[in-house]
Design a protein around this motif. Structure first.
Motif, PDB file in Angstrom:
ATOM      1  N   SER A  25       0.781  -1.244   0.000  1.00  0.00           N
ATOM      2  CA  SER A  25       0.000   0.000   0.000  1.00  0.00           C
ATOM      3  C   SER A  25       0.805   1.283   0.000  1.00  0.00           C
ATOM      4  N   ASN A  26       2.052   1.217   0.323  1.00  0.00           N
ATOM      5  CA  ASN A  26       2.861   2.426   0.505  1.00  0.00           C
ATOM      6  C   ASN A  26       2.765   3.378  -0.692  1.00  0.00           C
ATOM      7  N   GLY A  27       2.281   4.585  -0.418  1.00  0.00           N
ATOM      8  CA  GLY A  27       2.221   5.620  -1.442  1.00  0.00           C
ATOM      9  C   GLY A  27       1.054   5.518  -2.403  1.00  0.00           C
ATOM     10  N   HIS A  28       0.212   4.511  -2.260  1.00  0.00           N
ATOM     11  CA  HIS A  28      -0.896   4.307  -3.203  1.00  0.00           C
ATOM     12  C   HIS A  28      -2.164   5.041  -2.773  1.00  0.00           C
ATOM     13  N   GLY A  71     -14.026  -2.278   7.387  1.00  0.00           N
ATOM     14  CA  GLY A  71     -12.818  -1.542   7.031  1.00  0.00           C
ATOM     15  C   GLY A  71     -11.509  -2.268   7.256  1.00  0.00           C
ATOM     16  N   GLY A  72     -11.539  -3.602   7.234  1.00  0.00           N
ATOM     17  CA  GLY A  72     -10.309  -4.359   7.444  1.00  0.00           C
ATOM     18  C   GLY A  72      -9.222  -4.020   6.441  1.00  0.00           C
ATOM     19  N   PHE A  73      -9.571  -4.012   5.167  1.00  0.00           N
ATOM     20  CA  PHE A  73      -8.582  -3.683   4.138  1.00  0.00           C
ATOM     21  C   PHE A  73      -8.191  -2.207   4.198  1.00  0.00           C
ATOM     22  N   SER A  74      -9.105  -1.370   4.645  1.00  0.00           N
ATOM     23  CA  SER A  74      -8.795   0.062   4.759  1.00  0.00           C
ATOM     24  C   SER A  74      -7.752   0.295   5.839  1.00  0.00           C
ATOM     25  N   VAL A  75      -7.944  -0.321   7.006  1.00  0.00           N
ATOM     26  CA  VAL A  75      -6.968  -0.176   8.091  1.00  0.00           C
ATOM     27  C   VAL A  75      -5.621  -0.744   7.672  1.00  0.00           C
ATOM     28  N   ALA A  76      -5.641  -1.896   6.974  1.00  0.00           N
ATOM     29  CA  ALA A  76      -4.387  -2.501   6.507  1.00  0.00           C
ATOM     30  C   ALA A  76      -3.653  -1.567   5.554  1.00  0.00           C
ATOM     31  N   MET A  93      -2.113   1.183   7.523  1.00  0.00           N
ATOM     32  CA  MET A  93      -0.939   0.662   8.230  1.00  0.00           C
ATOM     33  C   MET A  93       0.257   0.557   7.276  1.00  0.00           C
ATOM     34  N   GLY A  94      -0.052   0.298   6.017  1.00  0.00           N
ATOM     35  CA  GLY A  94       1.004   0.203   5.010  1.00  0.00           C
ATOM     36  C   GLY A  94       1.422   1.541   4.420  1.00  0.00           C
ATOM     37  N   LYS A  95       0.925   2.634   5.025  1.00  0.00           N
ATOM     38  CA  LYS A  95       1.288   4.004   4.621  1.00  0.00           C
ATOM     39  C   LYS A  95       0.762   4.370   3.241  1.00  0.00           C
ATOM     40  N   ALA A  96      -0.515   4.018   3.008  1.00  0.00           N
ATOM     41  CA  ALA A  96      -1.172   4.455   1.773  1.00  0.00           C
ATOM     42  C   ALA A  96      -1.262   5.979   1.753  1.00  0.00           C
TER      43      ALA A  96
END
Length: 399
Positions: free
Chosen positions: A224-227, A237-242, A245-248
């Protein structure tokens, strides 16, 4: 040979091949004769046409599955038998690291046919155990199961709740009501890979939370970083929190249910107080995808509810998966990632993959598969029961 006082189910000649290969379902068309008068949920003993023992199971009236086999051994299905099966299931989870793990305290304890409990699932939420029966035979054992869980888990279980009203609306003509079998804790906070989620086992969907996407959420976190992430059918919101956490760079959560959106916002706030790069919308997913601008997102998650709960809905489901993936591919930015899933048991891996391929062709976008995803190891799949592999997923790179 073990002597049984159970009704006897005799199969037609040639209709015993699947059970001899340890498939636990016996369909009504395979039955030659029934000796005795079993009622819904009764134990029955199954024989082939030559009177050879095949297994023990629970009888079901109506529907295509008439017997769900819970053992292929000649045993007495008493409390000690079920205790040994429960201990075996728990030990598997311990082997996988789900107990005494400070960062993850939620898992599936029993996964139906995958653990030899056809028609029964059991989830664990930081001390709260939730039962859900899909067969009358398993439902009638729930008090025994609750007693065994208290004995085996000790102080690791504070509440046991049955939530079978949607999966077993009626038994013997009587409406099923959900109930606490032990304790009364309906809600609480669980941890998954050091992220926190609010769970209400009484009011939430399924048993309270979608445990089966845990590893796939963790994979998303790594990408997710930067996306700019779009999480469709977000539920809590499980995927949203993940993603956060990955710095989206940003995350948009979409679900038709306002209750789900409220839960998503609650979970985001719990993990990221005063979060400024998350937006949640209660709106129809298909309409949102149709109307959104092209190139707005470079990582999209499609995790819709089951489009095909029965084989009769397969063709319509394929159209649904093709349509939603096509639209996402038409709108996603070039050089992006698509996490796409199907939780329809009636749709196998190849069928889902072909639907995604057809979607890419219709969208005019070339794709490459980076990951082929499934359910985690606390949702084991019996090799003799391929239908147990219900969760399918692909991570594709969209050129």
């Amino acid at each position: 040979m073990q002597q049984y006082n159970f009704p006897k189910v005799i199969l037609k000649s040639g209709k015993d091949r699947s059970i001899k290969r340890f498939h636990p379902w016996i369909f009504s068309g395979a039955i030659k004769n029934i000796i005795g008068n079993p009622i819904e949920g009764d134990n029955v003993v199954v024989f082939d046409n030559s009177n050879n023992f095949l297994g023990l199971g629970h009888y079901q009236k109506g529907g295509s599955i008439s017997v769900r086999v819970y053992t292929f051994d000649e045993i007495d299905p008493n409390r000690e038998f079920w205790k040994s099966k429960i201990i075996n299931a728990i030990n598997l989870r311990k082997e996988c690291g789900y107990f005494d793990n400070p960062n993850t305290n939620v898992c599936r304890l029993i996964h139906g046919e995958g653990d030899g409990f056809p028609g029964f699932i059991c989830d664990y939420y930081n001390g709260t155990v939730v039962f859900q029966s899909h067969s009358t035979g398993m439902y009638k054992l729930e008090d025994t199961f609750a007693d065994i869980f208290k004995e085996v888990l000790g102080n690791k279980v504070t509440t046991i709740y049955d939530k079978s009203d949607k999966t077993l609306p009626k038994i013997d003509g009587k409406t099923i009501e959900n109930r606490f079998l032990f304790g009364n804790q309906a809600e609480g906070i669980v941890k998954e890979y050091d992220t926190k989620f609010y769970v209400n086992v009484v009011e939430g969907q399924k048993t309270g939370y979608f445990i089966d996407q845990r590893e796939n959420r963790n994979l998303l976190r790594q990408y997710s970083n930067g996306h700019k992430v779009l999480n469709m059918f977000c539920y809590t919101g499980g995927f949203s929190v993940a993603s956060l956490m990955g710095k989206a760079k940003s995350v948009t959560s979409v679900d038709a249910s306002q209750i789900a959106i409220d839960l998503t916002n609650r979970n985001v706030e719990m993990n990221f107080p005063n979060c400024q790069n998350h937006n949640a919308l209660a709106t129809d997913a298909f309409e949102f995808l149709d109307k959104m601008e092209k190139n707005e997102y470079d990582l999209i998650v499609l995790d819709p509810p089951a489009f095909a709960k029965h084989a009769s809905a397969i063709n319509q489901a394929i159209k649904g998966y093709t349509r939603i993936n096509r639209t996402a591919m038409e709108k996603i930015a070039p050089g992006s990632l698509l996490f796409t899933f199907s939780c329809s048991q009636a749709i196998d891996k190849l069928t889902f993959r072909m639907a995604v391929m057809e979607a890419s062709i219709q969208a005019g976008r070339k794709i490459r598969i980076l990951h082929q995803l499934t359910q985690p190891n606390d949702h084991p799949i019996s090799i003799y029961h391929p239908e147990g592999e219900y969760l399918k997923g692909l991570v594709v790179y969209v050129e």
